[in-house]
Design a protein around this motif. Structure first.
Motif, PDB file in Angstrom:
ATOM      1  N   TYR A 135       0.902  -1.063  -0.038  1.00 56.37           N
ATOM      2  CA  TYR A 135      -0.018   0.047   0.125  1.00 56.37           C
ATOM      3  C   TYR A 135       0.801   1.384   0.013  1.00 56.37           C
ATOM      4  O   TYR A 135       1.857   1.490   0.995  1.00 56.37           O
ATOM      5  N   GLY A 136       0.580   2.147  -0.995  1.00 56.69           N
ATOM      6  CA  GLY A 136       0.979   3.441  -0.781  1.00 56.69           C
ATOM      7  C   GLY A 136      -0.195   4.539  -0.903  1.00 56.69           C
ATOM      8  O   GLY A 136      -0.991   4.247  -2.041  1.00 56.69           O
ATOM      9  N   GLY A 137      -0.323   5.480  -0.212  1.00 53.05           N
ATOM     10  CA  GLY A 137      -1.238   6.532  -0.325  1.00 53.05           C
ATOM     11  C   GLY A 137      -1.151   7.072  -1.928  1.00 53.05           C
ATOM     12  O   GLY A 137      -2.266   7.324  -2.798  1.00 53.05           O
ATOM     13  N   GLN A 138      -0.050   7.570  -2.477  1.00 56.31           N
ATOM     14  CA  GLN A 138       0.082   8.210  -3.576  1.00 56.31           C
ATOM     15  C   GLN A 138      -0.291   7.211  -4.804  1.00 56.31           C
ATOM     16  O   GLN A 138      -1.042   7.384  -5.705  1.00 56.31           O
ATOM     17  N   ASN A 139       0.157   5.960  -4.676  1.00 58.60           N
ATOM     18  CA  ASN A 139      -0.259   4.561  -5.537  1.00 58.60           C
ATOM     19  C   ASN A 139      -1.562   4.575  -5.547  1.00 58.60           C
ATOM     20  O   ASN A 139      -2.223   4.247  -6.714  1.00 58.60           O
ATOM     21  N   GLU A 140      -2.358   4.567  -4.313  1.00 58.11           N
ATOM     22  CA  GLU A 140      -3.727   4.303  -4.426  1.00 58.11           C
ATOM     23  C   GLU A 140      -4.577   5.438  -5.179  1.00 58.11           C
ATOM     24  O   GLU A 140      -5.552   5.384  -5.891  1.00 58.11           O
ATOM     25  N   ILE A 141      -4.111   6.615  -4.708  1.00 58.73           N
ATOM     26  CA  ILE A 141      -4.767   7.739  -5.619  1.00 58.73           C
ATOM     27  C   ILE A 141      -4.539   7.722  -7.079  1.00 58.73           C
ATOM     28  O   ILE A 141      -5.625   7.930  -7.843  1.00 58.73           O
ATOM     29  N   CYS A 142      -3.354   7.155  -7.601  1.00 62.28           N
ATOM     30  CA  CYS A 142      -2.943   7.219  -8.720  1.00 62.28           C
ATOM     31  C   CYS A 142      -3.826   5.920  -9.426  1.00 62.28           C
ATOM     32  O   CYS A 142      -4.578   6.248 -10.725  1.00 62.28           O
ATOM     33  N   ARG A 143      -4.148   5.076  -8.797  1.00 60.77           N
ATOM     34  CA  ARG A 143      -4.914   4.048  -9.432  1.00 60.77           C
ATOM     35  C   ARG A 143      -6.318   4.294  -9.462  1.00 60.77           C
ATOM     36  O   ARG A 143      -7.027   3.804 -10.171  1.00 60.77           O
ATOM     37  N   ALA A 144      -6.737   4.845  -8.712  1.00 56.62           N
ATOM     38  CA  ALA A 144      -8.204   5.718  -8.532  1.00 56.62           C
ATOM     39  C   ALA A 144      -8.494   6.334  -9.885  1.00 56.62           C
ATOM     40  O   ALA A 144      -9.640   6.041 -10.265  1.00 56.62           O
ATOM     41  N   HIS A 165     -13.535   5.912  -6.212  1.00 56.50           N
ATOM     42  CA  HIS A 165     -12.659   5.107  -6.947  1.00 56.50           C
ATOM     43  C   HIS A 165     -11.357   4.301  -5.906  1.00 56.50           C
ATOM     44  O   HIS A 165     -10.664   3.834  -6.656  1.00 56.50           O
ATOM     45  N   LEU A 166     -11.450   4.865  -4.777  1.00 56.45           N
ATOM     46  CA  LEU A 166     -10.405   4.544  -4.011  1.00 56.45           C
ATOM     47  C   LEU A 166     -10.415   2.875  -3.769  1.00 56.45           C
ATOM     48  O   LEU A 166     -11.486   2.355  -3.851  1.00 56.45           O
TER      49      LEU A 166
END
Ligand code: IPE
Ligand code: IPE
Ligand code: MG
Length: 232
Positions: A135-144, A165-166
């Motif tokens: 998990y990475g917050g930046q990665n999650e936002i990017c995937r969303a 979309h998170l």
């Protein structure tokens, strides 16, 4: 008599200090991770007693791949062994397991055990334990954002488009994020949700955490005034 503290609905925990806990005892770092798992069980049990609805544990970050090959493979092995091996504990305690993170980037056996554990605990209702893995917050936002774009041509993405979309859009936003081992940073944890989360930093290494530490957090949380930009 002291008033019962108001528990957060959703607590986020950055479990830190496993390595230092082991180092202090001249043990390998892996011993700290094993002991950290026992702390996780104590904490989730007490969180359930206190009426916390959701606890997100930061288990493995998108940056943790930088660690030695041995440590990474031990952590992956621990996940496979304990997600499966502790199923009796989750079910006895009524713990529902959910997972967030970039699961496609995990080894196949880890993906499989995650899927079967989520399925096997889906009807448990006492508390939801969310494991943030790769998990990475930046990665999650990017995937969303990419998921939004995949739905077709977009004009202006709104905050709501991204939030929905998170990884776990139906889980309420985190109310408080706490970190052990006296480090004071988020290390890429829950970046979207941390916008208005209360923060708490505690000295003890993660493997030393006990039920009383969860009670302290609830007490600290109950003393915070949450204004969300408004006035009291
Ligand atoms: C947290 O403890 C566990 C993980 C990040 C997987 P650390 O392993 O970061 O412990 P320290 O910070 O080295 O003491
Ligand atoms: C954050 O801890 C990640 C997890 C708890 C899984 P780290 O120990 O990896 O963070 P940094 O490197 O000290 O910021
Ligand atoms: Mg650390």
């Amino acid at each position: 008599m002291e008033a019962t503290p108001i528990a957060p609905t959703h607590l986020g925990i950055i479990m830190d200090g496993n390595g230092r806990w082991a180092q202090k005892r001249a043990l390998p770092r892996t011993a700290g991770h094993l002991e950290g798992l026992k702390a996780l069980k104590r904490v989730i049990k007490e969180a359930s007693v206190l009426g916390i609805g959701f606890v997100t544990f930061y288990v493995f970050s998108t940056e943790n791949w930088k660690r030695s090959k041995q440590e990474v493979s031990y952590l992956m092995h621990l996940l496979v062994a304990k997600l499966h091996g502790e199923l009796g504990f989750y079910n006895k305690q009524g713990i529902r397991i959910l997972v967030c993170g970039d699961l496609d980037g995990l080894p196949k056996d880890v993906q499989e055990v995650i899927e079967s554990t989520v399925k096997a605990t889906e009807n448990n209702t006492n508390i939801t334990c969310i494991l943030a893995i790769n998990y990475g917050g930046q990665n999650e936002i990017c995937r969303a954002v990419n998921r939004c774009l995949a739905e077709g041509p977009q004009k202006n993405l709104t905050e709501n488009d991204i939030r929905s979309h998170l990884d776990l859009p139906h889980v309420p936003p985190v109310d408080m994020i706490v970190r052990s081992a006296n480090e004071r940073r988020l290390s890429n944890f829950l970046l979207w949700d941390s916008a208005y989360a209360e923060l708490g930093f505690y000295e003890k290494f993660w493997p030393d955490w006990k039920a009383e530490d969860v009670r302290t957090i609830c007490k600290d949380y109950s003393q915070r005034v949450r204004k969300f930009g408004g006035v009291e």
